[in-house]
Design an enzyme around this catalytic site. Sequence first.
Site, short mmCIF file in Angstrom:
data_model
loop_
_atom_site.label_atom_id
_atom_site.label_comp_id
_atom_site.label_asym_id
_atom_site.label_seq_id
_atom_site.Cartn_x
_atom_site.Cartn_y
_atom_site.Cartn_z
N HIS A 92 0.86 -1.20 0.00
CA HIS A 92 0.00 0.00 0.00
C HIS A 92 0.89 1.25 0.00
O HIS A 92 1.36 1.69 1.04
CB HIS A 92 -0.89 -0.04 1.25
CG HIS A 92 -1.99 0.98 1.28
ND1 HIS A 92 -2.05 2.06 0.41
CD2 HIS A 92 -3.08 1.10 2.07
CE1 HIS A 92 -3.12 2.78 0.68
NE2 HIS A 92 -3.76 2.22 1.69
N HIS A 109 -2.63 6.94 -0.86
CA HIS A 109 -3.60 7.57 0.05
C HIS A 109 -3.03 8.24 1.30
O HIS A 109 -3.71 8.30 2.33
CB HIS A 109 -4.68 6.54 0.46
CG HIS A 109 -5.34 5.88 -0.71
ND1 HIS A 109 -6.06 4.72 -0.61
CD2 HIS A 109 -5.38 6.21 -2.01
CE1 HIS A 109 -6.50 4.36 -1.80
NE2 HIS A 109 -6.10 5.26 -2.68
N TYR A 161 -0.55 7.38 3.34
CA TYR A 161 0.01 6.58 4.43
C TYR A 161 1.54 6.53 4.31
O TYR A 161 2.13 7.27 3.53
CB TYR A 161 -0.68 5.20 4.46
CG TYR A 161 -2.16 5.37 4.76
CD1 TYR A 161 -2.58 5.83 6.00
CD2 TYR A 161 -3.13 5.17 3.78
CE1 TYR A 161 -3.93 6.06 6.28
CE2 TYR A 161 -4.48 5.39 4.04
CZ TYR A 161 -4.87 5.84 5.30
OH TYR A 161 -6.20 6.08 5.56
C1 LIG Z 1 -14.55 1.96 3.61
C2 LIG Z 1 -13.34 2.09 2.75
C3 LIG Z 1 -12.12 1.61 3.20
C4 LIG Z 1 -10.98 1.69 2.40
N1 LIG Z 1 -9.81 1.13 2.85
C5 LIG Z 1 -8.73 1.06 2.02
C6 LIG Z 1 -7.58 0.34 2.40
O1 LIG Z 1 -7.50 -0.29 3.47
N2 LIG Z 1 -6.54 0.32 1.53
C7 LIG Z 1 -6.58 0.98 0.33
O2 LIG Z 1 -5.60 0.95 -0.43
N3 LIG Z 1 -7.68 1.65 -0.07
C8 LIG Z 1 -8.76 1.69 0.74
N4 LIG Z 1 -9.91 2.30 0.30
C9 LIG Z 1 -9.99 2.81 -1.09
C10 LIG Z 1 -10.57 1.73 -2.01
O3 LIG Z 1 -9.65 0.66 -2.20
C11 LIG Z 1 -10.93 2.28 -3.40
O4 LIG Z 1 -9.77 2.68 -4.08
C12 LIG Z 1 -11.88 3.44 -3.30
O5 LIG Z 1 -13.01 3.12 -2.52
C13 LIG Z 1 -12.32 3.92 -4.68
O6 LIG Z 1 -13.04 2.93 -5.33
P1 LIG Z 1 -14.66 3.01 -5.42
O7 LIG Z 1 -14.99 4.34 -6.04
O8 LIG Z 1 -14.98 1.84 -6.30
O9 LIG Z 1 -15.19 2.90 -4.03
C14 LIG Z 1 -11.05 2.28 1.12
C15 LIG Z 1 -12.28 2.78 0.67
C16 LIG Z 1 -13.40 2.68 1.46
C17 LIG Z 1 -14.72 3.19 0.93
#
Ligand SMILES: Cc1cc2nc3c(=O)[nH]c(=O)nc-3n(C[C@H](O)[C@H](O)[C@H](O)COP(=O)(O)O)c2cc1C
Length: 395
Positions: free
Chosen positions: A183, A186, A188
């Site tokens: 990862h 975002h 981190y």
């Molecule tokens: C509740 C939630 C938790 C997430 N946790 C992570 C995570 O642990 N690691 C990560 O790389 N992205 C995380 N994301 C981002 C998602 O992997 C994804 O890139 C993001 O939701 C955009 O895709 P979507 O528009 O299909 O939701 C999270 C997103 C949501 C909504």
Amino acid sequence: MADTREGTTLFSPYQMGKFSLSHRVVLAPMTRCRALNGIPTAALTEYYTQRSTPGGFLITEGTMISPTSAGFPHVPGIYSEEQVEAWKKVVGAVHAKGSIIFCQLWHVGRASHGVYQPGGAAPISSTSKAISNRWRILMPDGTHATYPEPRPLKTSEIPEVVEHYRCAALNAIRAGFDGIEIHGAHGYLIDQFLKDGINDRTDEYGGSLENRCRFLLQIVQAVATSIGADRVAVRMSPAIDHLDATDSDPLNLGLAVIERLNKLQLNLGEKLTYLHVTQPRYTAYGQTESGRHGSEDEEAQLMRTLRRAYQGTFMCSGGYTRELGVQAVSDGDADLVSYGRLFISNPDLVLRLKLNAPLTRYNRRTFYTHDPVVGYTDYPFLSKPSGTKEQLSRL
Ligand SMILES: Cc1cc2nc3c(=O)[nH]c(=O)nc-3n(C[C@H](O)[C@H](O)[C@H](O)COP(=O)(O)O)c2cc1C
């Protein structure tokens, strides 16, 4: 590699390195805070198996590589024997349903708080700058707090953190995972090294692009030589400013990472499993980003440029609807598309997308709660819909 053959769709098979996928709809990594005290429970087994399809591909939620890496309550770890044993049950059940599953390795760096740190210590980072008051951290009691000042890692401490990633990757393989995703996105820890809006170091991990990429590249190299490059993937989000992760030149940052990954692949004589890039139109808070990012066209162009530069499997993520996913794959802009929020509320998302069936709306309020069922494994399947008409309205 780019697969732009005519007729390729989101539902066409794809050869992802040594993994034969039957379609290209991927479960995006998502923190769900249901692994009580860091240990995967039966609820996780249920959640991931619900989302498994024969030949499908799942990425787990961000998983702690070490005791200092958490910044959310009840996220799973992969650094203790107890955690490895618990993950075996989840992975075994997913494999029994025919899916392939990677574990996402996560260290939040400064996106943490004393309550999540051993001995209440300051979280570690590339910098001593705290995340601004624009952002709040979710505390174990459900309240929100400001982020504290982190402690910048000494240069001499960095190899130990790289080693934590390597050990976590080995543990993931022992737990039965098919591979791991690093990862690097975002805001981190790894992103805190990559972005010049955060990284203010004056040692060999700060300043130039070469230096800012060094931490990530050392991790990829260490992990790939331990478990095999073909089981290693990288996630990044050069244009996303979540948690103040801004960069003055996101495109060139993304290209710098890619150039180095391409070179590493050549040196290793083997490709990584994939590169996963999140597009800025996504934000966890359901609003637009802070305003720094460009138009939809500019974002799409950035993704295309990165996709063209990377010599391997390219996965995109961030606000993809059925239509956008179908288009991305058929236009050759991505090999795979990961779906996040829609997969939370539609355990059978693959089937629904294939049939162009109505989708259940997700409830944001239960994203990070801890109930093993509510908002987690109680979303309806198409064959036995229990949602109201409104919930099932087409998104
Ligand atoms: C509740 C939630 C938790 C997430 N946790 C992570 C995570 O642990 N690691 C990560 O790389 N992205 C995380 N994301 C981002 C998602 O992997 C994804 O890139 C993001 O939701 C955009 O895709 P979507 O528009 O299909 O939701 C999270 C997103 C949501 C909504």
